[in-house]
Design an enzyme around this catalytic site. Sequence first.
Site, PDB file in Angstrom:
ATOM      1  N   CYS A  78       0.835  -1.204   0.000  1.00  6.69           N
ATOM      2  CA  CYS A  78       0.000   0.000   0.000  1.00  6.69           C
ATOM      3  C   CYS A  78       0.875   1.261   0.000  1.00  6.69           C
ATOM      4  O   CYS A  78       1.514   1.565  -0.998  1.00  6.69           O
ATOM      5  CB  CYS A  78      -0.979  -0.035   1.163  1.00  6.69           C
ATOM      6  SG  CYS A  78      -2.366   1.104   0.969  1.00  6.69           S
ATOM      7  N   HIS A 166      -3.703  -5.321   0.595  1.00  8.17           N
ATOM      8  CA  HIS A 166      -3.151  -5.799   1.874  1.00  8.17           C
ATOM      9  C   HIS A 166      -3.210  -7.331   1.939  1.00  8.17           C
ATOM     10  O   HIS A 166      -4.277  -7.901   2.192  1.00  8.17           O
ATOM     11  CB  HIS A 166      -3.926  -5.201   3.045  1.00  8.17           C
ATOM     12  CG  HIS A 166      -3.663  -3.741   3.243  1.00  8.17           C
ATOM     13  ND1 HIS A 166      -2.645  -3.272   4.045  1.00  8.17           N
ATOM     14  CD2 HIS A 166      -4.270  -2.644   2.720  1.00  8.17           C
ATOM     15  CE1 HIS A 166      -2.639  -1.949   4.016  1.00  8.17           C
ATOM     16  NE2 HIS A 166      -3.622  -1.546   3.228  1.00  8.17           N
ATOM     17  N   GLU A 168      -2.002  -9.176   4.236  1.00 10.74           N
ATOM     18  CA  GLU A 168      -1.983  -9.640   5.625  1.00 10.74           C
ATOM     19  C   GLU A 168      -3.374  -9.835   6.209  1.00 10.74           C
ATOM     20  O   GLU A 168      -3.517 -10.514   7.231  1.00 10.74           O
ATOM     21  CB  GLU A 168      -1.167  -8.675   6.500  1.00 10.74           C
ATOM     22  CG  GLU A 168      -1.775  -7.295   6.681  1.00 10.74           C
ATOM     23  CD  GLU A 168      -1.411  -6.296   5.597  1.00 10.74           C
ATOM     24  OE1 GLU A 168      -1.470  -5.083   5.872  1.00 10.74           O
ATOM     25  OE2 GLU A 168      -1.084  -6.725   4.466  1.00 10.74           O
TER      26      GLU A 168
END
Length: 508
Positions: A78, A166, A168
């Site tokens: 990001c 993202h 994660e």
Amino acid sequence: MPDQILILDLGSQYTQLIARRVRELNVYCEIHPYYAVPVLTPAVKGIILSGSPCSVRDANAPDINLEQFGNRPVLGICYGAQLIAHKHKGEVRGAHAREYGRAHLTRIDHHNELLKEIPLDTQVWMSHADTITRLPGDFDIIASTESVEVAAYRIRGKNIYGIQFHPEVTHTAEGKNLLRNFVVHICGCAQDWTPDQFIESAVAALKNQLGTDKVVMALSGGVDSTVAAVLIHQAVGKNLHCIFVDNGLLRKNEFAQVLQSYEGMGLNVKGVDARLKFYQALKGLTDPEAKRKAIGKTFIEVFDAEAHSIKDVKWLGQGTIYPDVIESVSVKGPSATIKSHHNVGGLPEKMKMQVVEPLKTLFKDEVREVGKTLGIDPAILGRHPFPGPGLGIRILGEVNEQKVLLLQEADAIFIRGLKERQLYDKVWQAGAVLLPVHAVGVMGDERTYEQVVALRAVTSTDGMTADWAHLPYDFLAAISNEIINKVKGINRVVYDISSKPPATIEWE
């Protein structure tokens, strides 16, 4: 030293999640603020740059010298991706609309190592206000979505990558596979960060650090302090002196039960009954912060007196875990104080001891895995988090022994019921709260005017956010009925359906 990934925190709310996902791959990693990059040893195999709430176009935006990483692979997530592009003279502009939520990769370069075996149209999670509108000439686009052309890129001839989404978060379906591609295949990290490996290296390090010195440690019956104590015990044996203080604010029968479980583990533990001291310190106090501070101050006094009865103690053991360490050196500095946390933080200065923290590199789930490998009782490892001030902050208003006994009975019925219905392990934390109000009721043919108890149960992964647990109505009805029938002094039970945020898990 195991292979490791260095994660540089640029201010993202998801930075800890990145670390947890890397650790799930059995690869060691550390988080450091972007402005405090540590010396890069040969063990550091790659770098991950986190997201950030900032814009690269801001005057004081977080910045990093990419040259210091040498030839190590870099993955920008990001803001991290935008920063790499910006520093190479690419163009980053504000998006027409903030892109937040689910998207799908409509174009993927499957020849690229980062995206191998990532299926077309896979779901990813976007959370950004800016977007990369033009890449430098030596950058190649390797993934796009319908609305974001530069969803992922690579610098040609270098192992430097940027992704706008993202990986994660769980909403990115193939996020763990993408991180595996980067960490294992591109960076070449060995997947040998396991509980067995940690225990072996931790005990060896403790033996070297402590030698034949004596260590004193406060135990709470919780996961962190117990696992830390067992590790230190393996290193120094009977030179570890553990102290378990009964502050009069524990759950029903908890003091005796916890002491018994520690005896079975071979730990050198002394139980201290200090209930009256704590009740005296709490007399007349109604403000939550005042109560927390009184409990903390009294604990330090009791523990300090007990510790000084042991001759020649040089070390203070603590169950500090990695999130505590990260918070203290976060990008924005220590978080704003929502409430004081009751731990032994004031002890090292008062007692002039050196601190030993064997768990300071582990997340909570890793602590439990290490505890499991050490053979610690599952009842301790699976225990819900319980606040240091205990029932002192679950009794709203002034605390006294009578109120504690009342709440202990109601709380015991609730917790036992959760266990009997196999609901205990499905919630993160649960307990009863005694409210400072009375309500009218009818028992038999008599009017009653007694106290109200609120039941609280939440689901969470780390306690930072939480949702109220949707317990079955028939279960709540049964628990309410049992508390009202069996606990004299309570005639009304309510259930807390507030999430965190905006509420906190505890009421005080």
